[in-house]
Design an enzyme around this catalytic site. Structure first.
Site, PDB file in Angstrom:
ATOM      1  N   ASN A 100      -3.241  73.436  40.726  1.00 41.68           N
ATOM      2  CA  ASN A 100      -2.268  72.346  40.776  1.00 41.68           C
ATOM      3  C   ASN A 100      -0.866  72.836  41.161  1.00 41.68           C
ATOM      4  OD1 ASN A 100      -4.246  70.503  39.965  1.00 41.68           O
ATOM      5  ND2 ASN A 100      -3.896  71.000  37.803  1.00 41.68           N
ATOM      6  N   THR A 129       5.538  59.554  61.408  1.00 38.21           N
ATOM      7  CA  THR A 129       6.374  58.419  60.997  1.00 38.21           C
ATOM      8  C   THR A 129       5.405  57.480  60.291  1.00 38.21           C
ATOM      9  OG1 THR A 129       6.018  57.217  63.062  1.00 38.21           O
ATOM     10  CG2 THR A 129       7.954  58.635  62.975  1.00 38.21           C
ATOM     11  N   HIS A 130       5.865  56.799  59.283  1.00 37.08           N
ATOM     12  CA  HIS A 130       4.991  55.964  58.439  1.00 37.08           C
ATOM     13  C   HIS A 130       3.833  56.765  57.866  1.00 37.08           C
ATOM     14  CE1 HIS A 130       7.035  52.496  60.365  1.00 37.08           C
ATOM     15  NE2 HIS A 130       6.952  53.258  61.441  1.00 37.08           N
ATOM     16  N   TYR A 153      42.448  59.404  26.389  1.00 35.90           N
ATOM     17  CA  TYR A 153      41.255  60.079  25.871  1.00 35.90           C
ATOM     18  C   TYR A 153      40.552  59.225  24.829  1.00 35.90           C
ATOM     19  CZ  TYR A 153      38.190  63.483  23.638  1.00 35.90           C
ATOM     20  OH  TYR A 153      37.089  64.131  23.135  1.00 35.90           O
ATOM     21  N   SER A 158      30.399  69.287  18.587  1.00 31.25           N
ATOM     22  CA  SER A 158      29.875  69.563  19.933  1.00 31.25           C
ATOM     23  C   SER A 158      29.568  71.044  20.119  1.00 31.25           C
ATOM     24  CB  SER A 158      30.886  69.095  20.983  1.00 31.25           C
ATOM     25  OG  SER A 158      32.166  69.624  20.709  1.00 31.25           O
ATOM     26  N   GLU A 179       5.696  69.822  41.688  1.00 32.32           N
ATOM     27  CA  GLU A 179       5.752  68.555  40.957  1.00 32.32           C
ATOM     28  C   GLU A 179       6.948  68.518  40.008  1.00 32.32           C
ATOM     29  OE1 GLU A 179       1.561  67.294  39.630  1.00 32.32           O
ATOM     30  OE2 GLU A 179       1.348  69.358  40.272  1.00 32.32           O
ATOM     31  N   LYS A 208      -9.626  73.448  40.303  1.00 36.25           N
ATOM     32  CA  LYS A 208      -8.263  72.968  40.560  1.00 36.25           C
ATOM     33  C   LYS A 208      -7.222  74.076  40.641  1.00 36.25           C
ATOM     34  CE  LYS A 208      -6.768  69.216  40.294  1.00 36.25           C
ATOM     35  NZ  LYS A 208      -6.667  68.048  39.456  1.00 36.25           N
ATOM     36  N   ASN A 228      42.806  67.963  24.170  1.00 32.06           N
ATOM     37  CA  ASN A 228      42.468  67.091  25.305  1.00 32.06           C
ATOM     38  C   ASN A 228      42.687  67.776  26.648  1.00 32.06           C
ATOM     39  OD1 ASN A 228      41.928  65.276  23.349  1.00 32.06           O
ATOM     40  ND2 ASN A 228      43.618  63.857  23.810  1.00 32.06           N
ATOM     41  N   GLN A 252      33.434  63.261  25.079  1.00 29.14           N
ATOM     42  CA  GLN A 252      32.715  64.469  24.667  1.00 29.14           C
ATOM     43  C   GLN A 252      31.273  64.460  25.185  1.00 29.14           C
ATOM     44  OE1 GLN A 252      33.503  66.517  20.812  1.00 29.14           O
ATOM     45  NE2 GLN A 252      31.504  65.692  20.249  1.00 29.14           N
ATOM     46  N   SER A 262      -6.682  73.904  35.838  1.00 31.09           N
ATOM     47  CA  SER A 262      -7.016  72.798  34.946  1.00 31.09           C
ATOM     48  C   SER A 262      -7.960  73.327  33.887  1.00 31.09           C
ATOM     49  CB  SER A 262      -7.680  71.685  35.752  1.00 31.09           C
ATOM     50  OG  SER A 262      -8.482  70.885  34.896  1.00 31.09           O
TER      51      SER A 262
END
Ligand code: ARG
Length: 463
Positions: free
Chosen positions: A290, A160-161, A322, A28, A295, A288, A115, A327, A282
């Site tokens: 963006n 709303t909606h 454990y 790890s 996003e 464009k 542990n 892990q 773009s």
């Protein structure tokens, strides 16, 4: 016979070394090296406790502390060599301690297991992470509040909606997110309070035969008290779940806001203009711009919720105490932390840079007869008409305006009176978006006064 490549920490009874794939799967260190400083901190506390309880001698104790100091310096300087063959951060550090101070290094692991070590480190890490996230969230709130202050009187459509409903102030809309983030901070603080118990000393699963003092280490590491049940402690990852759950809710809030920024910045809305610093072009469509940052914030909420889900699923079938499955607890937490911090910073940056087209917002707020409720309310207050009937009268007046292609305010009095003869000129006072918002001054409402009050309350609570 010593087996080549056997793990020097636990390979004593092994007659062959782990296969390559086992070593890769088991190790790890690639990710848990992020716990390095917490591991050293916890080891120092453990060592000091062992000395205080006369389990190791003061001279061994100071040798160990000196070695740990040196390792800390090596890691800070980027000189430390993390080795996959040593599996994880705990054994990498202990092994290096052995190289620096010799066999005395082995005394550090008295009355301790990996542990309890790993979860002590991890709790310390999550505790620090919560502190950092809360600071970032507070900074984002400050940005929201100062933008809301500038726009306490900027009128925009309330939806709303996703249909124009009643006009609201842009400041009110921004303060809605400030409220959400307030709850996020309180969720993180709750998580921090609940997890602030020290696991060190529960050892592998059952406690230890050494006369340790768990309060000593708990105090030294700033925990409220030691955990109460050793079996629960080594298998418990609720603190990580709490963290991921709080982060998921926060990420969902940011995602909803990001979605609004995407909409608002579109050519159809033009409510805001995002800066070049948080948008991309773009390669084929030259016009464009963006809203990629928004996003990505929206997208990252998906992986953060995924991190929560993945840890819940890791835990759901685990017997006490454990198992190595545990892990798998760290990567989701690190991933969530990194991506949540990025999202918060990007959101803050976008808000600081964005240009608000107040006039476009105002025009949009006037479309779709948003004063219809106010008209009905006026009939109730001035003509003593029951609200249900007032609603229907207002709807008929809206119909008239719609047919004539004008706003309610532009409709002539005669036409209104053809629907309800008692309507008089006074009605025109309330048929504007400004009057719609300024008269909504009920507690928590959208009026500029109310927004200023929300801002005032936020400042009182956060200073
Ligand atoms: N790297 C391990 C983990 O993250 C440390 C604990 C290992 N314990 C064990 N019994 N093998 O969970």
């Amino acid at each position: 016979m010593t087996v080549k490549n056997a793990n020097p920490m636990w390979g004593g009874r092994f007659t062959s070394s782990p296969s390559e794939v086992m070593q890769k799967m088991n190790a790890s260190i690639t990710f848990d090296q992020r716990l390095a400083f917490q591991d050293i901190r916890a080891s120092r506390a453990h060592c000091n406790m062992l000395v205080a309880c006369q389990i190791i001698s003061p001279s061994d104790g100071s040798l160990i502390i000196k070695g740990l100091d040196q390792i800390e310096g090596e890691i800070s300087a980027g000189e430390f060599q993390f080795k996959e063959v040593l599996e994880d951060i705990h054994m990498n550090i202990e092994n290096r301690l052995g190289q620096i101070i010799g066999p005395t290094a082995g005394k550090l692991h008295t009355a301790r297991s990996r542990n309890d070590q790993v979860i002590t480190d991890f709790r310390l890490w999550v505790r620090d992470a919560i502190g950092a996230i809360n600071l970032h969230l507070l900074e984002l709130q400050n940005t929201l509040v100062s933008t809301a202050e500038k726009h306490s009187e900027t009128v925009m459509p309330g939806y709303t909606h996703m249909q124009s409903a009643q006009p609201v102030t842009f400041g009110h809309h921004l303060m809605a997110y400030c409220e959400m983030i307030e709850r996020d901070r309180s969720r993180f603080s709750d998580a921090k309070r609940r997890m602030n118990q020290c696991p060190l000393g529960v050892a592998a699963l059952a406690g230890t035969t050494f006369p340790i003092d768990r309060n000593h280490t708990s105090d030294a590491l700033g925990f409220d008290r030691p955990t109460a049940n050793s079996l629960d402690t080594v298998s418990d990852r609720d603190f990580a779940i709490d963290f991921l759950a709080a982060a998921s809710v926060a990420a969902v809030h940011l995602s909803r806001f990001a979605e609004e920024l995407v909409l608002w910045s579109s050519p159809q809305f033009r409510f805001i203009v995002l800066s070049d610093a948080f948008t991309t072009g773009s390669s084929i469509m030259p016009q464009k711009k963006n809203p990629d940052a928004a996003e990505l914030i929206r997208g990252k909420s998906g992986r953060i919720i995924g991190d929560l889900t993945s840890l819940l699923i890791v835990l759901k079938g685990l017997p006490l105490a454990y198992s190595k499955d545990l892990q798998e607890d760290k990567e989701p937490v690190f991933d969530t932390y990194d991506n949540l911090i990025l999202s918060i910073c990007a959101m803050k940056g976008m808000l600081e840079d964005m240009k608000v087209n107040s006039e476009t917002m105002r025009q949009a707020a006037g479309a779709g007869f948003p004063e219809a409720t106010d008209l009905a309310d006026w009939l109730v207050c001035n003509l003593d008409i029951p609200f249900r009937s007032a609603h229907s009268i207002s709807a008929k007046i809206v119909q008239q305006a719609e047919e004539r292609g004008c706003t309610l305010k532009e409709l002539d009095l005669k036409t209104m009176q053809s629907v309800e003869p008692r309507i008089h000129n006074g009605i025109f006072d309330i048929l504007s978006v400004d009057s719609c918002v300024s008269r909504r001054n009920s507690y928590g409402g959208t009026s500029p006064e109310s927004v200023k009050e929300q801002i005032r309350q936020f400042r009182i609570n956060n200073h």
